[in-house]
Write a protein that holds these residues in place. Structure first.
Motif, PDB file in Angstrom:
ATOM      1  N   ARG A 150       0.825  -1.208   0.000  1.00  0.00           N
ATOM      2  CA  ARG A 150       0.000   0.000   0.000  1.00  0.00           C
ATOM      3  C   ARG A 150       0.859   1.257   0.000  1.00  0.00           C
ATOM      4  O   ARG A 150       0.600   2.209  -0.757  1.00  0.00           O
ATOM      5  CB  ARG A 150      -0.924  -0.015   1.218  1.00  0.00           C
ATOM      6  CG  ARG A 150      -2.003   1.051   1.172  1.00  0.00           C
ATOM      7  CD  ARG A 150      -3.052   0.831   2.234  1.00  0.00           C
ATOM      8  NE  ARG A 150      -2.548   1.126   3.571  1.00  0.00           N
ATOM      9  CZ  ARG A 150      -2.431   0.231   4.550  1.00  0.00           C
ATOM     10  NH1 ARG A 150      -2.762  -1.041   4.335  1.00  0.00           N
ATOM     11  NH2 ARG A 150      -1.990   0.584   5.740  1.00  0.00           N
TER      12      ARG A 150
ATOM     13  N   THR B 250       2.577   1.721  -3.333  1.00  0.00           N
ATOM     14  CA  THR B 250       1.630   2.178  -4.347  1.00  0.00           C
ATOM     15  C   THR B 250       1.417   3.683  -4.241  1.00  0.00           C
ATOM     16  O   THR B 250       1.414   4.406  -5.256  1.00  0.00           O
ATOM     17  CB  THR B 250       0.295   1.435  -4.197  1.00  0.00           C
ATOM     18  OG1 THR B 250       0.509   0.023  -4.361  1.00  0.00           O
ATOM     19  CG2 THR B 250      -0.712   1.915  -5.238  1.00  0.00           C
TER      20      THR B 250
ATOM     21  N   GLU C 116       2.613   6.404  -7.158  1.00  0.00           N
ATOM     22  CA  GLU C 116       1.646   7.317  -7.747  1.00  0.00           C
ATOM     23  C   GLU C 116       2.038   8.773  -7.513  1.00  0.00           C
ATOM     24  O   GLU C 116       1.861   9.624  -8.387  1.00  0.00           O
ATOM     25  CB  GLU C 116       0.255   7.027  -7.183  1.00  0.00           C
ATOM     26  CG  GLU C 116      -0.317   5.688  -7.655  1.00  0.00           C
ATOM     27  CD  GLU C 116      -1.667   5.382  -7.026  1.00  0.00           C
ATOM     28  OE1 GLU C 116      -2.083   6.123  -6.103  1.00  0.00           O
ATOM     29  OE2 GLU C 116      -2.297   4.390  -7.451  1.00  0.00           O
TER      30      GLU C 116
ATOM     31  N   MET D 263       5.212  -6.371  -6.235  1.00  0.00           N
ATOM     32  CA  MET D 263       5.230  -5.110  -6.965  1.00  0.00           C
ATOM     33  C   MET D 263       6.020  -5.237  -8.264  1.00  0.00           C
ATOM     34  O   MET D 263       5.663  -4.630  -9.284  1.00  0.00           O
ATOM     35  CB  MET D 263       5.808  -4.003  -6.083  1.00  0.00           C
ATOM     36  CG  MET D 263       4.954  -3.644  -4.881  1.00  0.00           C
ATOM     37  SD  MET D 263       3.302  -3.035  -5.324  1.00  0.00           S
ATOM     38  CE  MET D 263       3.694  -1.385  -5.897  1.00  0.00           C
TER      39      MET D 263
ATOM     40  N   ARG E  51       3.998  -6.651 -10.964  1.00  0.00           N
ATOM     41  CA  ARG E  51       3.061  -5.696 -11.543  1.00  0.00           C
ATOM     42  C   ARG E  51       3.763  -4.732 -12.501  1.00  0.00           C
ATOM     43  O   ARG E  51       3.139  -3.798 -13.022  1.00  0.00           O
ATOM     44  CB  ARG E  51       2.368  -4.912 -10.433  1.00  0.00           C
ATOM     45  CG  ARG E  51       1.530  -5.790  -9.501  1.00  0.00           C
ATOM     46  CD  ARG E  51       0.939  -4.981  -8.350  1.00  0.00           C
ATOM     47  NE  ARG E  51       0.267  -5.846  -7.389  1.00  0.00           N
ATOM     48  CZ  ARG E  51      -0.326  -5.408  -6.270  1.00  0.00           C
ATOM     49  NH1 ARG E  51      -0.325  -4.107  -5.980  1.00  0.00           N
ATOM     50  NH2 ARG E  51      -0.910  -6.261  -5.454  1.00  0.00           N
TER      51      ARG E  51
ATOM     52  N   HIS F 120       6.603  -2.832 -11.767  1.00  0.00           N
ATOM     53  CA  HIS F 120       7.236  -1.672 -11.158  1.00  0.00           C
ATOM     54  C   HIS F 120       8.718  -1.924 -10.882  1.00  0.00           C
ATOM     55  O   HIS F 120       9.136  -3.069 -10.646  1.00  0.00           O
ATOM     56  CB  HIS F 120       6.530  -1.312  -9.851  1.00  0.00           C
ATOM     57  CG  HIS F 120       5.080  -0.991 -10.028  1.00  0.00           C
ATOM     58  ND1 HIS F 120       4.646   0.051 -10.817  1.00  0.00           N
ATOM     59  CD2 HIS F 120       3.962  -1.599  -9.529  1.00  0.00           C
ATOM     60  CE1 HIS F 120       3.325   0.089 -10.791  1.00  0.00           C
ATOM     61  NE2 HIS F 120       2.880  -0.894 -10.023  1.00  0.00           N
TER      62      HIS F 120
END
Length: 335
Positions: free
Chosen positions: A187, A190, A194, A237, A240, A242
């Motif tokens: 979390r 992320t 962002e 991560m 995904r 990243h």
């Protein structure tokens, strides 16, 4: 905010007996600031006049407005929200200065929520004397996260290309290990990703993650959080797409300056990230609350009662916080 307008930046005065008023007055004494934003101080004329007199800052001027609905362009604006008879005891935290810091923060936050401001810069508070029935938070970050109805946020320290975030915030060290989880790390990463993309304009950021234990656990010999929590979160991560690296031993990571090879660092707890950050950038570092729909920055120092109103406080960090708020607001309007 209209792209043709300068951002309206609210400034909460912080503890009135600390260095908050001093760094605010010193920063806004430079009229060139008005080329970048419209500053709005939430305090009282008495506090500003007291600080102006103590610093012999005859060049500092402001205009008192009744409300943020009536801001004056190219002027330092003051919205009065503190009792004019507030006892000022420079250098000493008091219940009065705590109440004043809360009144300032609440008024600025309310105007920000109402859309009358584009961002906020918060001067330092005393986390003890600000406590009240409507403020039961360990700091600005937690309060603003709740006030603006965010699911979560992230403390991100910024100085140019150096960006250091903390997975856990203001909590006792003994509680950190039990607070960490794979879900928490994901979390926080992320939010960090962002923010680096949206607020700093780096579309494919490289993020380094620090371990919790000495030597990043030494394969479980000195702790298992790295193998059981941190590394699995990093791998997810990466899956995904990243660019997440680690976990790194914190001492060696900063010792050999690996932070220069990434766009941001996620530390596991407050002092693990803030000690090296402040060693590298104490004078110009900025505390940014990532993950909120609003923009909030602050200087990365405290109330410093011992030097308050003596002309010794360095305003660089506060000035950088003001500029960073303006930069992020502009960046967000460009998206």
């Amino acid at each position: 905010m209209d792209n043709r307008q300068k951002p309206r930046i609210g400034i909460s005065i912080g503890d009135t007996n600390g260095i908050g008023p001093e760094v605010v007055v010193k920063t806004l004494s430079d009229a060139r600031i008005l080329n970048f934003c419209t500053p709005v101080i939430y305090a009282s004329a008495a506090v500003l006049q007291h600080t102006k007199a103590a610093l012999k800052a005859d060049y500092f001027n402001f205009v008192e407005v009744g409300t943020a609905h009536a801001l004056v362009s190219r002027k330092v604006n003051l919205v009065s929200c503190i009792d004019a008879d507030l006892p000022i005891e420079t250098g000493t935290p008091t219940p009065f200065s705590g109440k004043a810091s809360l009144s300032s923060l609440m008024a600025a936050s309310a105007d920000l929520k109402a859309g009358l401001l584009d961002g906020i810069v918060t001067a330092p508070i005393n986390k003890d004397n600000i406590q009240a029935d409507d403020f039961r938070f360990p700091g600005h970050t937690e309060f603003l996260t709740s006030y603006f109805d965010a699911a979560d946020s992230l403390m991100l320290l910024v100085s140019g290309p150096l960006r250091v975030a903390t997975a856990t915030g203001h909590m006792a060290l003994k509680d950190v290990a039990s607070k960490l989880s794979e879900e928490l790390i994901i979390r926080k990463l992320t939010i960090l990703l962002e923010s680096i993309q949206k607020d700093f304009g780096i579309q494919k950021p490289r993020i380094a993650v620090l371990g919790l234990n000495p030597h990043a656990g030494e394969n479980g010999l000195l702790g298992t959080e790295e193998t059981e929590i941190i590394r699995p979160a990093i791998l997810k991560m990466k899956e995904r797409g990243h660019l997440i690296f680690g976990p790194y031993p914190a001492d060696g990571f900063f010792g050999v300056q690996q932070y220069k090879q990434v766009d941001a660092v996620l530390s596991m707890y407050h002092d693990q990230g803030l000690i090296p950050f402040k060693t590298l950038a104490m004078d110009n570092g900025v505390n940014y609350t990532a993950g909120l729909r609003i923009v909030r920055t602050s200087p990365d120092h405290g109330t410093a009662y011992d030097i308050a109103a003596k002309g010794l406080a360095d305003e660089t960090s506060f000035r950088e916080a003001l500029f960073l708020a303006c930069d992020i607001i502009k960046k967000r309007t460009e998206v």
